[in-house]
Design a protein around this motif. Structure first.
Motif, PDB file in Angstrom:
ATOM      1  N   CYS A   1       8.669  -2.151  -6.970  1.00 22.41           N
ATOM      2  CA  CYS A   1       8.026  -2.160  -5.735  1.00 22.41           C
ATOM      3  C   CYS A   1       7.231  -1.488  -4.820  1.00 22.41           C
ATOM      4  O   CYS A   1       7.668   0.387  -6.189  1.00 22.41           O
ATOM      5  CB  CYS A   1       8.583  -2.543  -4.635  1.00 22.41           C
ATOM      6  N   LEU A   2       7.569  -0.537  -3.695  1.00 25.87           N
ATOM      7  CA  LEU A   2       6.334   0.896  -3.114  1.00 25.87           C
ATOM      8  C   LEU A   2       7.527   1.501  -2.782  1.00 25.87           C
ATOM      9  O   LEU A   2       7.151   2.779  -3.428  1.00 25.87           O
ATOM     10  CB  LEU A   2       5.545   0.151  -2.265  1.00 25.87           C
ATOM     11  N   GLY A   3       8.045   0.948  -1.712  1.00 20.56           N
ATOM     12  CA  GLY A   3       9.476   1.900  -1.228  1.00 20.56           C
ATOM     13  C   GLY A   3      11.441   1.276  -2.126  1.00 20.56           C
ATOM     14  O   GLY A   3      11.576   2.594  -2.176  1.00 20.56           O
ATOM     15  N   ASN A   4      11.396   1.109  -3.045  1.00 23.50           N
ATOM     16  CA  ASN A   4      12.251   0.513  -3.404  1.00 23.50           C
ATOM     17  C   ASN A   4      13.454  -0.103  -2.438  1.00 23.50           C
ATOM     18  O   ASN A   4      14.418   0.495  -2.438  1.00 23.50           O
ATOM     19  CB  ASN A   4      13.091   1.304  -4.072  1.00 23.50           C
TER      20      ASN A   4
ATOM     21  N   SER B   1      12.119  -5.103  -4.451  1.00 25.43           N
ATOM     22  CA  SER B   1      12.858  -5.228  -5.774  1.00 25.43           C
ATOM     23  C   SER B   1      14.276  -4.624  -6.313  1.00 25.43           C
ATOM     24  O   SER B   1      14.784  -4.675  -7.023  1.00 25.43           O
ATOM     25  CB  SER B   1      12.000  -3.418  -6.814  1.00 25.43           C
TER      26      SER B   1
ATOM     27  N   CYS C   1      13.200   0.008  -8.799  1.00 28.64           N
ATOM     28  CA  CYS C   1      12.817   1.829  -7.789  1.00 28.64           C
ATOM     29  C   CYS C   1      11.279   1.132  -7.452  1.00 28.64           C
ATOM     30  O   CYS C   1      10.374   0.550  -6.961  1.00 28.64           O
ATOM     31  CB  CYS C   1      12.833   2.920  -8.913  1.00 28.64           C
ATOM     32  N   GLY C   2      10.924   2.416  -6.904  1.00 27.91           N
ATOM     33  CA  GLY C   2       9.786   2.446  -6.310  1.00 27.91           C
ATOM     34  C   GLY C   2       8.547   3.189  -6.706  1.00 27.91           C
ATOM     35  O   GLY C   2       9.097   3.895  -7.396  1.00 27.91           O
ATOM     36  N   THR C   3       7.804   3.188  -6.988  1.00 23.18           N
ATOM     37  CA  THR C   3       6.560   3.994  -6.765  1.00 23.18           C
ATOM     38  C   THR C   3       5.946   4.556  -5.979  1.00 23.18           C
ATOM     39  O   THR C   3       5.476   6.282  -6.345  1.00 23.18           O
ATOM     40  CB  THR C   3       4.963   3.133  -7.512  1.00 23.18           C
TER      41      THR C   3
ATOM     42  N   GLY D   1      17.717   4.112  -2.956  1.00 25.77           N
ATOM     43  CA  GLY D   1      15.880   3.997  -3.632  1.00 25.77           C
ATOM     44  C   GLY D   1      15.920   5.135  -4.697  1.00 25.77           C
ATOM     45  O   GLY D   1      16.537   6.152  -4.320  1.00 25.77           O
TER      46      GLY D   1
ATOM     47  N   GLN E   1      12.535   6.371  -7.262  1.00 30.45           N
ATOM     48  CA  GLN E   1      11.127   6.519  -7.288  1.00 30.45           C
ATOM     49  C   GLN E   1      10.841   6.445  -9.168  1.00 30.45           C
ATOM     50  O   GLN E   1      11.640   7.226  -9.614  1.00 30.45           O
ATOM     51  CB  GLN E   1      10.092   7.623  -7.692  1.00 30.45           C
TER      52      GLN E   1
ATOM     53  N   ASN F   1       1.050  -2.231  -7.053  1.00 25.12           N
ATOM     54  CA  ASN F   1       2.428  -1.299  -8.127  1.00 25.12           C
ATOM     55  C   ASN F   1       2.312  -1.396  -8.952  1.00 25.12           C
ATOM     56  O   ASN F   1       2.548  -0.344  -9.962  1.00 25.12           O
ATOM     57  CB  ASN F   1       3.600  -2.067  -7.627  1.00 25.12           C
TER      58      ASN F   1
ATOM     59  N   ASP G   1       4.768  -8.445   0.940  1.00 24.45           N
ATOM     60  CA  ASP G   1       6.032  -7.151   1.292  1.00 24.45           C
ATOM     61  C   ASP G   1       6.641  -7.676   2.887  1.00 24.45           C
ATOM     62  O   ASP G   1       5.464  -7.807   3.799  1.00 24.45           O
ATOM     63  CB  ASP G   1       4.996  -5.639   1.246  1.00 24.45           C
TER      64      ASP G   1
END
Length: 162
Positions: free
Chosen positions: A8-11, A15, A40-42, A70, A72, A91, A127
């Motif tokens: 996902c975005l920020g983890n 996710s 993880c996040g992007t 978290g 990346q 993502n 989200d």
């Protein structure tokens, strides 16, 4: 071993919850030796942080523990994971951009809701970050349903059974 990565975005919300649900379901099927999962996040917004308290509470309400910090998405993830499951199109696009620097195919990338049976609502897992606990519960229900189907697909595709 089949390796699955949830992104996902920020983890901190979707996710890590997906990873925890996946691990819980794999454990119930007596298959933890056949699968490895991570999330993880992007973005780099929440590296090293625990998941959002609402994700932790939602998981705990369903008897699931989250154990994650978290992190990346990296080039190594693209190389090491067999399946990369994005929570939304934005993502997924970020994953594609990282992959394209290595001219890899996109076959291993999927949207989480591609696995949700009878889904006519949306292609994306919403989200819940800016909402309340009810948004986290909705995300839990989407993930739980989708992950059951994902695991069934992986079992059939790879002939993996307890």
């Amino acid at each position: 071993m089949i390796k699955v990565l949830f992104v996902c975005l920020g983890n901190i919300c979707r996710s890590p919850l997906a990873e925890a649900i996946f691990n819980h379901q794999i454990q119930k099927l007596n298959l933890p030796h056949k699968f490895k999962s991570d999330s993880c996040g992007t973005s780099d917004y929440h590296i090293g942080e625990l998941p959002d308290e609402r994700s932790i509470k939602c998981a705990n309400d369903h008897g699931i523990k989250i154990s994650h910090r978290g992190r990346q998405l990296s080039h190594a993830d693209i190389r090491d994971f067999d399946y990369i499951i994005a929570m939304d199109k934005s993502n997924r696009s970020n994953i594609y951009k990282l992959m394209d620097t290595y001219s890899q195919t996109h076959d291993q990338i999927h949207l989480m809701r591609d696995f949700q049976p009878n889904n006519s609502e949306s292609e994306e897992v919403p989200d819940p970050y800016y909402g309340g606990e009810d948004g986290f519960e909705k995300v839990y229900q989407i993930l739980d349903e989708s992950i059951k189907e994902l695991i069934a697909k992986l079992q059939k595709e790879h002939q993996v059974y307890a």
